[in-house]
Design a protein around this motif. Structure first.
Motif, short mmCIF file in Angstrom:
data_model
loop_
_atom_site.label_atom_id
_atom_site.label_comp_id
_atom_site.label_asym_id
_atom_site.label_seq_id
_atom_site.Cartn_x
_atom_site.Cartn_y
_atom_site.Cartn_z
N ASP A 144 0.84 -1.18 0.00
CA ASP A 144 0.00 0.00 0.00
C ASP A 144 0.89 1.24 0.00
O ASP A 144 2.01 1.18 0.47
CB ASP A 144 -0.91 0.01 1.23
CG ASP A 144 -2.33 0.39 0.85
OD1 ASP A 144 -2.51 1.10 -0.15
OD2 ASP A 144 -3.25 -0.06 1.56
N THR A 202 1.82 5.12 1.22
CA THR A 202 1.76 5.73 2.56
C THR A 202 1.85 7.24 2.44
O THR A 202 2.06 7.79 1.35
CB THR A 202 2.95 5.27 3.43
OG1 THR A 202 4.16 5.84 2.90
CG2 THR A 202 3.08 3.78 3.47
N SER A 203 1.73 7.90 3.58
CA SER A 203 1.90 9.36 3.62
C SER A 203 3.37 9.74 3.48
O SER A 203 3.70 10.92 3.40
CB SER A 203 1.40 9.92 4.95
OG SER A 203 0.04 9.64 5.10
N VAL A 204 4.24 8.76 3.51
CA VAL A 204 5.67 9.03 3.41
C VAL A 204 6.06 8.84 1.95
O VAL A 204 6.12 7.72 1.46
CB VAL A 204 6.48 8.08 4.32
CG1 VAL A 204 7.92 8.55 4.42
CG2 VAL A 204 5.83 7.95 5.69
N CYS A 240 7.86 5.79 0.01
CA CYS A 240 7.96 4.63 0.91
C CYS A 240 6.64 3.86 0.91
O CYS A 240 5.59 4.45 0.74
CB CYS A 240 8.31 5.06 2.33
SG CYS A 240 9.92 5.83 2.49
N MET A 241 6.70 2.55 1.08
CA MET A 241 5.51 1.71 0.97
C MET A 241 5.24 0.97 2.28
O MET A 241 6.15 0.77 3.09
CB MET A 241 5.73 0.64 -0.11
CG MET A 241 6.44 1.11 -1.37
SD MET A 241 5.35 2.05 -2.46
CE MET A 241 6.56 2.88 -3.51
N VAL A 242 4.02 0.52 2.44
CA VAL A 242 3.70 -0.48 3.45
C VAL A 242 3.76 -1.84 2.76
O VAL A 242 3.14 -2.00 1.72
CB VAL A 242 2.28 -0.30 4.01
CG1 VAL A 242 1.87 -1.50 4.86
CG2 VAL A 242 2.17 0.98 4.82
N GLU A 256 12.96 3.43 0.64
CA GLU A 256 13.46 2.48 1.62
C GLU A 256 13.12 1.09 1.11
O GLU A 256 12.03 0.88 0.58
CB GLU A 256 12.76 2.70 2.98
CG GLU A 256 13.31 1.78 4.05
CD GLU A 256 12.45 1.74 5.32
OE1 GLU A 256 11.36 2.32 5.33
OE2 GLU A 256 12.88 1.09 6.28
#
Lengths: 479, 479
Positions: free
Chosen positions: A33, A35-37, A40-42, A159
């Motif tokens: 998913d 992310t707000s970053v 970068c992913m979940v 990341e």
């Protein structure tokens, strides 16, 4: 059938738009998913379970070769990063900098590790004294950060998770042997477990790792004909050892520099797994890496005895060491079939009242939809056979696809035409000169993937400049 | 014997200086090394193998309760960290800030996660829609960063490894149940695997986690009488859900806030392992967590048949599932014994020519040095028995130590005197008021460790202020 249509229709077809297909599958198979970053992913449970299986298999293979795991800091002081000239030039433009700790500015800024050569060198400089301390064959599982401008799930993110092995040896020969050993370990893992055939070879000087003497690579071909660098192994010679003063007292009592290697594989390989095996219904996972290998889907599950028998089947599979689940939710069977396909679960086992009566179930392979009617009393053995066959077939199919998308070019015209018209690997001879390599990229639009270990001689001259050829190269467009 | 003396003498005795003993053991048992990165450590192979075993055991236990692993970003945008007021106040003073990505300054600075509540909330706000999406029972294994001023190996470092579980539930009751379930899981793990007895209880409001409604803790007593908070489990109620707007449509079609928990255990517990079981010869590891459980040490190893038999013994142990090694280096047996003791390997098996003749070997326990002469043909079974007994004895010994260093105080004078003279836990009644808690810290020099689940009533009044008592508290000095 309306619902299951909807699920499949929610992904773009590969032919129409491969990039969009990829993004759709990653999302709908619930691997990742956003992310707000930014960048970068979940990694969601279905994606992380794949990584856990990859870790487990690789870690086992590492340890069989004497690798020990360690953990080094996340941060690298700027002065440490700068100790090896080529290395800092390669990485400094893409690192994230920590400048404040708590409420105070730091005296020296720290970068978040993009890779840990400098930290391992700093550690080894303190830890290695004598030939008795060698070799050091250490590895760490961690995340690293590279400040990429454009990102894509698994393939390129700011990341990512990986393992990085870092070794120190008494001799140049031992370091070279370890470099090749780990490359072969990666290649065998890809082929045996992920069913991804790879080309093993050496990177050109232009493409090698910042600070390495030689970089070896395994290159895989994706469904769309683009290449994916899937694992690399670097021989540093004694370059880092000299920059970091890593010396040992040899048996003859003289001080010598160690010879070092590093090697890594990352969550990127999950992108490869998707793009090698996936199809228009979603993910297709090779059985050996699939977190769930078989899902039992009862049909008319409220009918007498169906659910009990479905549970029995699941138990028999688990008993036999197969990672099996039962889908006993209240969704329709058709919807469950679609979900199993989207998620790439290798086989589903359909069983309804009629099957129950006949003492049988239907096993459906994810990759080719082949159905096999199986007697329930021998289901575990049969499913295992089907999984084994599927694993082999998937490797063979990927290899056939790779081979049928591997072309040769002897003249510049052929080279250009093939690169323009036929996505895939192009095998062609090269003079070994960097200017030529750069001109090919510019004019032909492909880059050197590797100089394969299996060399052939297609002609005497460089495909591009016509000067005497030095080596065969796999060229291609890369992720 | 000169050499082995030297090895043991290289560590300070516990009685003389416990803190120095700890540092010596950590270093000499090769668990950790210092680095050029201030406040960050290298976890060396012997230390990391302990963490791998801890991970393996905890992860298995987590998954049995339905936990799924995921991975969320390392970075938290400042605006996200600030969404929950108490939380940001608790953590902002001790985070590391990334301000530059590559060569450019970031538009919004990012902190390196000190813990991931805010990221999980952000993720859950997107991922949870309906009651069908609940519960979410996710966990991640990762490193976190807290910018501590003074650091100690394992106990307090700027970066440490841990797991953090984050769950979301439909009801407050379910969240509370999960909070307690995970605390009990930690406690059972500590007692069954690490042989560390713990007190289970609730933190006072002053000591609870920033943003939590309730924090539960397990507290262990170290050899020096100080307490170590060894694992915590937090119930957030719907506080974070309201700050992050995490709502779900319930069966009755109304929107409701989820109820959340989080729970973590870290590499800190390795510090506990050392300080509960270690002695003046070094580390003592409980067999269930020891990376190497038995080491075979041949005596006069060049004598005929000795090395062959030693290898046979090692094979028999491995065959039986015991993690065994053979020390066939050219060091002296005495030196090898010292090393085995320093590293805390649970048993050593000594065998020389005379033993060989008699068909026997000597098994020596690390914890109490007890020697057992064992027939070689039944060695695997006997060693397993000895390991099992040792595991039980270590827990009992630690419990006896804990109990004999747990005191009660009813009056302020008793309280003061005990705190001054007797290192350990002090059980005493408390009025429940924060001012009193702070005054105790100031005047008596101990803090509330927890309000234990097993309550007793020692008196009607607060040990300190004399007002009516609300609860029994374990007080102590803490790491």
């Amino acid at each position: 059938m309306a619902k299951e249509k909807k699920l499949v229709e929610s992904i773009t077809s590969m032919e129409e738009d491969f990039a969009q297909w990829y993004t759709d599958v990653v999302k709908k198979a619930e691997l990742i998913d956003y992310t707000s970053v930014k960048g970068c992913m979940v990694i969601k449970p279905a994606g992380y379970a794949l990584w856990e299986n990859i870790q487990h298999e690789l870690d086992k293979r590492f340890k069989e070769t004497g690798v020990e795991n360690v953990y080094l800091p996340l941060f690298i002081p700027e002065s440490l990063l700068q100790k090896e000239k080529d290395h800092v030039e390669g990485f400094a433009p893409e690192v994230a900098w920590v400048t404040h700790g708590g409420l105070e500015p730091l005296q020296e800024r720290l970068c978040v590790r993009p890779t840990s050569e400098t930290l391992f060198c700093d550690f080894y400089a303190n830890d290695i004294h004598s030939y008795r301390d060698l070799p050091k064959v250490y590895n760490q599982w961690c995340s690293v950060v590279r400040w990429e401008k454009t990102t894509r799930p698994f393939l390129r993110s700011r990341e990512f998770l990986w393992q990085e092995g870092h070794t120190a040896h008494a001799t140049a020969q031992e370091a070279e042997e370890r470099t090749i050993q780990m490359l072969n370990l990666y290649a065998d893992f890809c082929e045996e477990v992920l069913a991804i055939p790879v080309i093993r070879g050496k990177k050109t000087d232009k493409e090698k790792f910042a600070g390495a003497e030689a970089t070896y690579t395994i290159e895989a071909l994706m469904h769309d004909g683009k290449a994916l660098q899937s694992g690399t192994s670097h021989n540093f010679g004694d370059g880092f050892a000299k920059a970091f003063e890593i010396q040992y007292a040899d048996k003859d009592n003289t001080l010598k520099y160690v010879h070092q290697t590093s090697w890594g594989m990352s969550t990127r390989i999950i992108g490869g797994l998707i793009m090698v095996h996936g199809d228009d219904s979603g993910l297709v996972l090779p059985p050996r890496i699939a977190p769930v290998q078989a899902v039992v889907i009862p049909v008319r599950q409220k009918a007498e005895g169906v659910m009990e028998k479905a549970q029995e089947i699941r138990s028999a599979l688990i008993q036999a060491g197969i990672r099996a689940k039962l889908d006993d939710t209240d969704k329709s069977p058709g919807w469950k079939f679609s979900e199993q396909e989207m998620r790439g679960i290798p086989v589903r086992i359909e069983m309804g009242p009629k099957d129950l009566e006949a003492g049988q179930a239907v096993v459906v392979r994810r990759d080719n939809r082949e159905k096999t009617v199986v007697q329930i009393q021998e289901i575990a053995g049969k499913v295992q056979e089907i999984l084994d066959t599927m694993q082999k077939d998937m490797l063979e199919r990927a290899r056939a696809h790779r081979d049928s998308h591997t072309y040769t070019a002897v003249t510049k015209e052929e080279f250009k035409k093939t690169a323009d018209e036929k996505p895939g690997f192009i095998k062609a001879m090269w003079c070994g000169c960097r200017e030529c390599e750069e001109a090919v990229k510019e004019e032909i639009g492909v880059t050197t993937r590797c100089m394969p270990f299996n060399q052939e001689k297609l002609s005497d001259t460089c495909v591009f400049c016509g000067k005497p050829a030095k080596t065969l190269v796999y060229w291609g467009k890369a992720y």
